[in-house]
Design a protein around this motif. Structure first.
Motif, PDB file in Angstrom:
ATOM      1  N   GLY A 186     -16.401  -0.018  -4.325  1.00  0.00           N
ATOM      2  CA  GLY A 186     -15.808  -0.560  -5.766  1.00  0.00           C
ATOM      3  C   GLY A 186     -16.959  -0.326  -6.876  1.00  0.00           C
ATOM      4  N   ALA A 187     -16.334   0.083  -7.903  1.00  0.00           N
ATOM      5  CA  ALA A 187     -17.414   0.374  -9.013  1.00  0.00           C
ATOM      6  C   ALA A 187     -18.606  -0.492  -9.297  1.00  0.00           C
ATOM      7  N   ASP A 188     -18.007  -1.922  -9.076  1.00  0.00           N
ATOM      8  CA  ASP A 188     -18.935  -2.871  -9.541  1.00  0.00           C
ATOM      9  C   ASP A 188     -20.304  -3.089  -8.530  1.00  0.00           C
TER      10      ASP A 188
ATOM     11  N   LYS B 136      -9.035   7.841 -10.275  1.00  0.00           N
ATOM     12  CA  LYS B 136      -9.797   6.691 -11.041  1.00  0.00           C
ATOM     13  C   LYS B 136     -10.479   5.959 -10.101  1.00  0.00           C
ATOM     14  N   ASP B 137     -11.674   5.462 -10.590  1.00  0.00           N
ATOM     15  CA  ASP B 137     -12.303   4.311  -9.672  1.00  0.00           C
ATOM     16  C   ASP B 137     -11.893   3.125  -9.859  1.00  0.00           C
ATOM     17  N   SER B 138     -12.351   2.041  -9.227  1.00  0.00           N
ATOM     18  CA  SER B 138     -11.964   0.731  -9.411  1.00  0.00           C
ATOM     19  C   SER B 138     -11.877   0.129 -10.775  1.00  0.00           C
ATOM     20  N   ALA B 139     -12.932   0.579 -11.447  1.00  0.00           N
ATOM     21  CA  ALA B 139     -13.144   0.306 -12.926  1.00  0.00           C
ATOM     22  C   ALA B 139     -12.080   0.938 -13.841  1.00  0.00           C
ATOM     23  N   GLY B 140     -11.327   2.013 -13.409  1.00  0.00           N
ATOM     24  CA  GLY B 140     -10.308   2.612 -14.260  1.00  0.00           C
ATOM     25  C   GLY B 140     -10.965   3.881 -14.764  1.00  0.00           C
TER      26      GLY B 140
ATOM     27  N   TYR C 208     -12.381  12.452  -4.226  1.00  0.00           N
ATOM     28  CA  TYR C 208     -11.105  12.051  -5.177  1.00  0.00           C
ATOM     29  C   TYR C 208     -10.374  13.446  -4.949  1.00  0.00           C
TER      30      TYR C 208
ATOM     31  N   SER D  54     -19.446   3.800  -5.185  1.00  0.00           N
ATOM     32  CA  SER D  54     -18.018   3.143  -6.016  1.00  0.00           C
ATOM     33  C   SER D  54     -17.015   3.494  -5.087  1.00  0.00           C
TER      34      SER D  54
END
Length: 458
Positions: A391-393, A124-128, A136, A387
């Motif tokens: 982080g995904a953002d 899962k990435d930082s945004a879930g 991964y 990401s």
């Protein structure tokens, strides 16, 4: 610029040395033998999966098996098949095509393993959000102590996903086929205009994320492969008298290297030809590089082996079908011997020699669609790497950089672009292949369990 060109050429040559050849081809052969050629025994089943027989909308993931394959193919069925094959033949001669085929057959096994792992070890990435790909499956399958390998892959992926080669060759195609014959003066100004148009179209699609990318890809790719097939068929029928001669030359020249124009490798031209063909094959189908598992990792499925079987079809469609079509078109028309063209211009000459009025324009349509669809898919790969690292953002920032790099690709030389992407692809292959070989027993275990379930519930 000349100095930079030389540095990048040296970097590419160093990256594509004997160790990488052993890792990619030796590793692929190991996976092929380790699986007892199982992927090839289930090609019919793979086609059934692709047609949607086993689709379940409630499975985890974002896109269907078909969308995952067409997204991966939209990245590989592109300039690697049209310009890459032309580069392979102009430097390596007909024999280079044989080694591209070898790369594809071994690549089918590699794609099966890497894409099975992409589903088996999704993270899962930082945004879930559920994500798949080498970074991964390295983390989830091998543990946190292997994180440096995942980070190395992702950093290389940030550069490897840039669209510079595709844009460079699309710009060349537009100049050679459309602008120059119609009296338009080409130069830096016209290239920037082409770059800006590509920026606008690409931004519209890639800012919509994987769902919009896959939707566009599954509509564009199959129709363009069909059109390309029909065009090449016309060329082959027109030159049917020499078709068998050139098919046999592909095999004989592969072990004679009579037409190879590059530097020797391991003390001989045959070694250099093998390396050249495999390098172009890897650029074409990307097996072992680690890009396709990022697309297949987004597939809606809870059966990892299913996605591996679908992914395995990629190198067959890409290299064994589309690349062979391009190669035969270039060989039977004789343009590889009669012109000094390279890259996309060589393929355009082949089409123009048989279909003088509409051939080049029909090819230009295929080139434009193949290139644009590649631009869309590679942006997705780059955002996945971004990401993972930051982080995904932060992935939106990669898209901005990606869009800006289109202008660089439109205004720089072919040799610099091809060496840069070749070199970085080599770096991406190192962590992908190491992790895949280490995790291969897990894939074998999962495959045996899947085949057993399949037999009890077909």
């Amino acid at each position: 610029m000349e100095t930079l060109d030389k540095i990048i050429a040296e970097f590419s040559s160093l990256a594509w040395g004997l160790p990488l050849l052993i890792l990619l081809i030796g590793g692929g052969l190991y996976l092929l033998i380790r699986s007892r050629f199982l992927p090839f025994r289930y090609i019919g089943h793979a086609i059934s999966i692709l047609r949607g027989k086993y689709d379940d909308p409630n499975d985890p993931g974002q896109i269907s098996h078909f969308q995952a394959l067409t997204t991966a193919l939209s990245a590989t069925v592109g300039m690697g098949n049209i310009a890459g094959v032309a580069v392979a033949i102009s430097i390596g001669g007909p024999g280079a095509v044989f080694w591209m085929w070898v790369s594809a057959v071994i690549g089918m096994s590699t794609k099966f393993f890497t894409s099975t792992l992409a589903i088996l070890y999704r993270g899962k990435d930082s945004a879930g959000e559920l994500q798949g790909g080498p970074m991964y499956f390295i983390m989830e399958g091998l543990g946190k102590s292997w994180k440096p390998l995942a980070v190395f892959f992702s950093f290389a992926g940030l550069i490897g996903a840039l669209p510079v080669f595709n844009v460079n060759q699309l710009t060349q195609a537009l100049n050679d086929i459309l602008l120059i014959p119609n009296g338009v003066e080409v130069g830096l100004g016209s290239n920037i205009v082409i770059g800006l148009i590509l920026v606008g179209i690409t931004a519209l699609v890639i800012l919509g994320g994987i769902k919009r990318i896959s939707l566009v890809a599954c509509r564009l790719v199959p129709s363009m492969v069909l059109l390309y097939f029909i065009l090449v068929l016309i060329i082959l029928i027109s030159n049917s008298d020499v078709l068998l001669k050139y098919l046999s030359l592909i095999f004989t020249d592969a072990f004679a290297a009579n037409n190879f124009k590059g530097d020797p490798f391991l003390g001989g031209v045959i070694g250099a030809l093998i390396l050249h063909g495999i390098k172009r094959g890897a650029f074409s189908n990307e097996a072992g590089i680690g890009t396709a598992p990022m697309a297949h990792g987004a597939a809606k499925t809870d059966e990892p082996v299913r996605e591996g079987l679908v992914a395995m079809l990629g190198p067959a469609i890409d290299t064994l079908v589309v690349c062979t079509l391009t190669a035969l078109a270039i060989l039977v028309t004789g343009v590889w011997e009669t012109t000094g063209d390279n890259g996309v211009s060589l393929t355009a000459s082949a089409f123009g020699s048989v279909m003088p009025t509409y051939g080049k324009y029909a090819l230009l349509i295929c080139i434009t669609v193949f290139s644009m669809s590649s631009l869309f898919s590679y942006s997705y790969y780059g955002t996945k790497c971004m990401s993972f690292l930051f982080g995904a953002d932060k992935k939106k920032y990669y898209n901005y950089f990606y869009i800006l790099s289109i202008l660089i690709g439109a205004t720089t030389s072919l040799s610099m672009m091809i060496n840069l992407i070749d070199g970085v692809f080599a770096l991406m292959a190192i962590p992908t292949m190491i992790a895949t070989i280490v995790l291969a027993p897990k894939v074998i275990t999962e495959t045996k369990a899947y085949v057993s379930r399949l037999k009890s519930n077909p």
